[in-house]
Design a protein around this motif. Structure first.
Motif, PDB file in Angstrom:
ATOM      1  N   THR A   1       0.849  -1.183   0.000  1.00  0.00           N
ATOM      2  CA  THR A   1       0.000   0.000   0.000  1.00  0.00           C
ATOM      3  C   THR A   1       0.890   1.240   0.000  1.00  0.00           C
ATOM      4  N   ALA A   2       0.319   2.355  -0.413  1.00  0.00           N
ATOM      5  CA  ALA A   2       1.010   3.645  -0.329  1.00  0.00           C
ATOM      6  C   ALA A   2      -0.044   4.726  -0.140  1.00  0.00           C
ATOM      7  N   THR A   3       0.310   5.764   0.610  1.00  0.00           N
ATOM      8  CA  THR A   3      -0.607   6.866   0.900  1.00  0.00           C
ATOM      9  C   THR A   3       0.015   8.167   0.430  1.00  0.00           C
ATOM     10  N   ILE A   4      -0.830   9.017  -0.173  1.00  0.00           N
ATOM     11  CA  ILE A   4      -0.384  10.318  -0.655  1.00  0.00           C
ATOM     12  C   ILE A   4      -1.467  11.339  -0.341  1.00  0.00           C
ATOM     13  N   THR A   5      -1.063  12.558  -0.008  1.00  0.00           N
ATOM     14  CA  THR A   5      -2.001  13.653   0.233  1.00  0.00           C
ATOM     15  C   THR A   5      -1.763  14.711  -0.835  1.00  0.00           C
ATOM     16  N   PRO A   6      -2.644  14.801  -1.840  1.00  0.00           N
ATOM     17  CA  PRO A   6      -2.449  15.771  -2.919  1.00  0.00           C
ATOM     18  C   PRO A   6      -2.407  17.208  -2.400  1.00  0.00           C
ATOM     19  N   GLN A   7      -1.595  18.032  -3.065  1.00  0.00           N
ATOM     20  CA  GLN A   7      -1.470  19.436  -2.686  1.00  0.00           C
ATOM     21  C   GLN A   7      -2.615  20.281  -3.218  1.00  0.00           C
ATOM     22  N   ALA A   8      -3.300  19.804  -4.265  1.00  0.00           N
ATOM     23  CA  ALA A   8      -4.398  20.562  -4.867  1.00  0.00           C
ATOM     24  C   ALA A   8      -5.454  19.610  -5.405  1.00  0.00           C
ATOM     25  N   THR A   9      -6.696  20.070  -5.467  1.00  0.00           N
ATOM     26  CA  THR A   9      -7.763  19.229  -6.007  1.00  0.00           C
ATOM     27  C   THR A   9      -7.600  18.982  -7.506  1.00  0.00           C
ATOM     28  N   SER A  10      -6.834  19.821  -8.185  1.00  0.00           N
ATOM     29  CA  SER A  10      -6.616  19.649  -9.628  1.00  0.00           C
ATOM     30  C   SER A  10      -5.506  18.636  -9.951  1.00  0.00           C
ATOM     31  N   SER A  11      -4.839  18.124  -8.932  1.00  0.00           N
ATOM     32  CA  SER A  11      -3.753  17.165  -9.154  1.00  0.00           C
ATOM     33  C   SER A  11      -4.293  15.791  -9.548  1.00  0.00           C
ATOM     34  N   ASP A  12      -3.540  15.106 -10.395  1.00  0.00           N
ATOM     35  CA  ASP A  12      -3.795  13.711 -10.716  1.00  0.00           C
ATOM     36  C   ASP A  12      -2.709  12.873 -10.048  1.00  0.00           C
ATOM     37  N   ILE A  13      -2.998  11.603  -9.824  1.00  0.00           N
ATOM     38  CA  ILE A  13      -2.032  10.686  -9.234  1.00  0.00           C
ATOM     39  C   ILE A  13      -1.675   9.636 -10.284  1.00  0.00           C
ATOM     40  N   LEU A  14      -0.407   9.625 -10.691  1.00  0.00           N
ATOM     41  CA  LEU A  14       0.098   8.639 -11.630  1.00  0.00           C
ATOM     42  C   LEU A  14       0.591   7.445 -10.818  1.00  0.00           C
ATOM     43  N   ILE A  15       0.141   6.248 -11.187  1.00  0.00           N
ATOM     44  CA  ILE A  15       0.405   5.048 -10.398  1.00  0.00           C
ATOM     45  C   ILE A  15       1.199   4.041 -11.216  1.00  0.00           C
ATOM     46  N   PHE A  16       2.298   3.561 -10.633  1.00  0.00           N
ATOM     47  CA  PHE A  16       3.089   2.479 -11.207  1.00  0.00           C
ATOM     48  C   PHE A  16       3.124   1.358 -10.176  1.00  0.00           C
ATOM     49  N   CYS A  17       2.923   0.136 -10.632  1.00  0.00           N
ATOM     50  CA  CYS A  17       2.928  -0.999  -9.718  1.00  0.00           C
ATOM     51  C   CYS A  17       3.660  -2.164 -10.364  1.00  0.00           C
ATOM     52  N   SER A  18       4.608  -2.747  -9.638  1.00  0.00           N
ATOM     53  CA  SER A  18       5.270  -3.962 -10.111  1.00  0.00           C
ATOM     54  C   SER A  18       5.073  -5.042  -9.058  1.00  0.00           C
ATOM     55  N   VAL A  19       4.585  -6.181  -9.516  1.00  0.00           N
ATOM     56  CA  VAL A  19       4.355  -7.321  -8.632  1.00  0.00           C
ATOM     57  C   VAL A  19       5.211  -8.467  -9.139  1.00  0.00           C
ATOM     58  N   ASN A  20       6.113  -8.930  -8.311  1.00  0.00           N
ATOM     59  CA  ASN A  20       7.014 -10.028  -8.655  1.00  0.00           C
ATOM     60  C   ASN A  20       6.742 -11.204  -7.737  1.00  0.00           C
ATOM     61  N   GLY A  21       7.264 -12.358  -8.096  1.00  0.00           N
ATOM     62  CA  GLY A  21       7.092 -13.526  -7.252  1.00  0.00           C
ATOM     63  C   GLY A  21       5.858 -14.329  -7.581  1.00  0.00           C
ATOM     64  N   ILE A  22       5.331 -14.198  -8.794  1.00  0.00           N
ATOM     65  CA  ILE A  22       4.187 -15.008  -9.198  1.00  0.00           C
ATOM     66  C   ILE A  22       4.739 -16.329  -9.719  1.00  0.00           C
ATOM     67  N   VAL A  23       4.355 -17.424  -9.097  1.00  0.00           N
ATOM     68  CA  VAL A  23       4.841 -18.729  -9.534  1.00  0.00           C
ATOM     69  C   VAL A  23       3.674 -19.684  -9.678  1.00  0.00           C
ATOM     70  N   CYS A  24       3.879 -20.709 -10.445  1.00  0.00           N
ATOM     71  CA  CYS A  24       2.893 -21.766 -10.603  1.00  0.00           C
ATOM     72  C   CYS A  24       3.229 -22.869  -9.620  1.00  0.00           C
ATOM     73  N   ALA A  25       2.290 -23.255  -8.792  1.00  0.00           N
ATOM     74  CA  ALA A  25       2.560 -24.250  -7.754  1.00  0.00           C
ATOM     75  C   ALA A  25       2.646 -25.665  -8.299  1.00  0.00           C
ATOM     76  N   ASN A  26       2.065 -25.902  -9.463  1.00  0.00           N
ATOM     77  CA  ASN A  26       2.101 -27.228 -10.078  1.00  0.00           C
ATOM     78  C   ASN A  26       2.616 -27.094 -11.499  1.00  0.00           C
ATOM     79  N   ASP A  27       2.960 -28.227 -12.113  1.00  0.00           N
ATOM     80  CA  ASP A  27       3.369 -28.213 -13.518  1.00  0.00           C
ATOM     81  C   ASP A  27       2.107 -28.035 -14.364  1.00  0.00           C
ATOM     82  N   ASP A  28       1.655 -26.792 -14.503  1.00  0.00           N
ATOM     83  CA  ASP A  28       0.342 -26.552 -15.079  1.00  0.00           C
ATOM     84  C   ASP A  28       0.305 -25.149 -15.681  1.00  0.00           C
TER      85      ASP A  28
END
Length: 181
Positions: free
Chosen positions: A69-96
Motif C-alpha cells: 500500500t502507499a498513501t499520498i495527500t495531494p497538494q491541490a484538487t486539480s492534481s492527478d495521481i500517476l500510479i506504477f505498480c510492479s508485482v514479482n514472485g508469481i509462480v505456478c505451484a504445479n506443472d500446469d
C-alpha cells in the motif's frame, strides 16, 4: 455601418477581455498558463518483500497483497495521481498452465488499473514471474489517499509466494500538479 471600432491590427487591445468575460470552462488545464502545470509535486512508494506477500494457499477471490500500500495527500484538487505498480514472485505451484489477475484500488474501492489473467506455463515451481501495471487517478481531493494492490487466481494452482525473498513488489504514487492534461 458594418465597422467595428476599438480593434487594432493583430487583435484586441490589452485589457479588453478579462476573467469575467470568459465563459465557464473556456480555459482548460492545457491552455492555462500555470508555472506548476505538469510538474511532479511528490512521490510516495510502498514496498513489500518476503513474507509480506507469502501465501500458503490459492485464492480464487480477490485478496490484498499484504503490505503493498502507499498513501499520498495531494497538494491541490486539480492534481492527478500517476500510479506504477510492479508485482514479482508469481509462480505456478504445479506443472500446469495458470493465470493471475491483479488490480490497484483507491481508498473508495474503485479500481484504478488492472491486468486480467496473466497467463504462464512452467514446469518448475521456482520460476519467478513479474507483472507491471500503470494507471491514472483523478481524486479531486486534498485528503490523504491510500492505494492498495489485490490479486486472485483463475484456478487453484497459481500462488504468489515469498520464494526466498526474491519477490520485491512496489507501488509508486506520483502527484502531477495541475493534472495530466
Amino acid at each position: 455601418s458594418g465597422t467595428v471600432t476599438g480593434i487594432s491590427v493583430g487583435g484586441l487591445p490589452d485589457g479588453i477581455v478579462d476573467t469575467d468575460m470568459l465563459a465557464d470552462n473556456a480555459v482548460t488545464k492545457v491552455k492555462a498558463n500555470s508555472a506548476d502545470f505538469g510538474k511532479v509535486g511528490q512521490v510516495k512508494i510502498g514496498t513489500s518483500t518476503g513474507s509480506g506477500i507469502s501465501t500458503s494457499s490459492s485464492h480464487t477471490s480477490w485478496q490484498d497483497i499484504t503490505g503493498l500500500t502507499a498513501t499520498i495527500t495531494p497538494q491541490a484538487t486539480s492534481s492527478d495521481i500517476l500510479i506504477f505498480c510492479s508485482v514479482n514472485g508469481i509462480v505456478c505451484a504445479n506443472d500446469d498452465l495458470d493465470a493471475v489477475s491483479l488490480r490497484v484500488l483507491d481508498n473508495s474501492g474503485a479500481v484504478v488499473t488492472s491486468i486480467t489473467n496473466v497467463g504462464y506455463q512452467t514446469n518448475d515451481d521456482e520460476v519467478v514471474q513479474g507483472v507491471v501495471m500503470h494507471g491514472l487517478s483523478s481524486p479531486n481531493s486534498t485528503s490523504a489517499l491510500t492505494y492498495h494492490v489485490e490479486f486472485k487466481n483463475r484456478q487453484a494452482n497459481a500462488v504468489i509466494v515469498d520464494n526466498g525473498g526474491e519477490c520485491r513488489c512496489r507501488l509508486v504514487l506520483m502527484e502531477l500538479l495541475g493534472g495530466a492534461g
